[in-house]
Design an enzyme around this catalytic site. Structure first.
Site, PDB file in Angstrom:
ATOM      1  N   HIS A   1      -3.065  -5.114   1.515  1.00  0.00           N
ATOM      2  CA  HIS A   1      -2.466  -5.396   2.824  1.00  0.00           C
ATOM      3  C   HIS A   1      -2.488  -6.898   3.100  1.00  0.00           C
ATOM      4  CE1 HIS A   1      -2.186  -1.251   4.382  1.00  0.00           C
ATOM      5  NE2 HIS A   1      -3.237  -1.032   3.606  1.00  0.00           N
TER       6      HIS A   1
ATOM      7  N   CYS B   1       0.828  -1.208   0.000  1.00  0.00           N
ATOM      8  CA  CYS B   1       0.000   0.000   0.000  1.00  0.00           C
ATOM      9  C   CYS B   1       0.867   1.264   0.000  1.00  0.00           C
ATOM     10  CB  CYS B   1      -1.005  -0.049   1.148  1.00  0.00           C
ATOM     11  SG  CYS B   1      -2.376   1.118   0.955  1.00  0.00           S
TER      12      CYS B   1
ATOM     13  N   GLU C   1      -0.714  -8.478   5.131  1.00  0.00           N
ATOM     14  CA  GLU C   1      -0.449  -8.696   6.555  1.00  0.00           C
ATOM     15  C   GLU C   1      -1.713  -8.665   7.404  1.00  0.00           C
ATOM     16  OE1 GLU C   1      -0.556  -4.216   6.235  1.00  0.00           O
ATOM     17  OE2 GLU C   1       0.019  -5.879   4.924  1.00  0.00           O
TER      18      GLU C   1
END
Length: 186
Positions: free
Chosen positions: A165, A75, A167
């Protein structure tokens, strides 16, 4: 291997968790000197203007521009790696791409979708929050994934960039790819 996560903002703990799930040691990088201790660096999401200001303040811009470390930007991290940003100058100039900030809309337009990422997997969950997209790629850049004809994942040598994202999910395969297919070969 020791993989760093730039710990100025963003989901640092979540990235470290993915590094550890990939079988490696994750380090929160808060000082330029720590770059000497790692073999690869993840630049997390957050707000790209704030991230750039903090990187300037703590001396990371020059250090990373001169660094040969493999880097993975998610991002805002993707925006920081870009050579060009629509309406602005590039920052680290590591990826030969032009990025459009917030191109998927505002915070309320955030979404999740399943992604087919070339060389990684066909069923990766992508979380898009005020996400950028890659408007244009230059020579040497491999397009790994698109969403609605917008480029959202690229690789150029030892640099990996994604609009989403990874994660923020339990699926650590994108991080694992960065470590085991990019960092290991660098």
């Amino acid at each position: 291997m020791k993989i760093g996560v730039l710990a100025l903002q963003g989901a640092v703990r979540e990235h470290i968790r993915h590094i550890e799930l990939s079988g490696h040691e994750g380090i929160a990088v808060k000082k330029v000197e720590q770059l000497e201790e790692i073999e690869g660096l993840i630049l997390p999401g957050g707000e790209s203007t704030t991230l750039r200001r903090l990187m300037n303040l703590y001396g990371f811009k020059e250090a990373l521009q001169n660094s040969t470390l493999p880097m993975f930007g998610t991002c805002a991290g993707l925006i920081v790696l870009a050579q060009d940003i629509v309406g602005e100058e590039g920052y680290l100039n590591k990826l030969n791409i032009t990025v459009q900030r917030n191109s998927f809309g505002r915070q309320v337009d955030s979404f999740e979708t399943e992604l087919d990422i070339k060389g990684i997997a066909t069923d990766i969950e992508g979380v898009f929050i005020r996400a950028p997209h890659i408007e244009k790629v230059g020579q040497g850049v491999d397009i790994l994934c698109k969403v609605n004809e917008k480029i959202v994942a690229v690789q150029q040598g030892k640099y990996l960039g994604v609009s989403f994202h990874p994660e923020l999910t339990d699926d650590y395969r994108v991080t694992d790819y960065f470590i085991n297919h990019i960092v290991k070969k660098a």
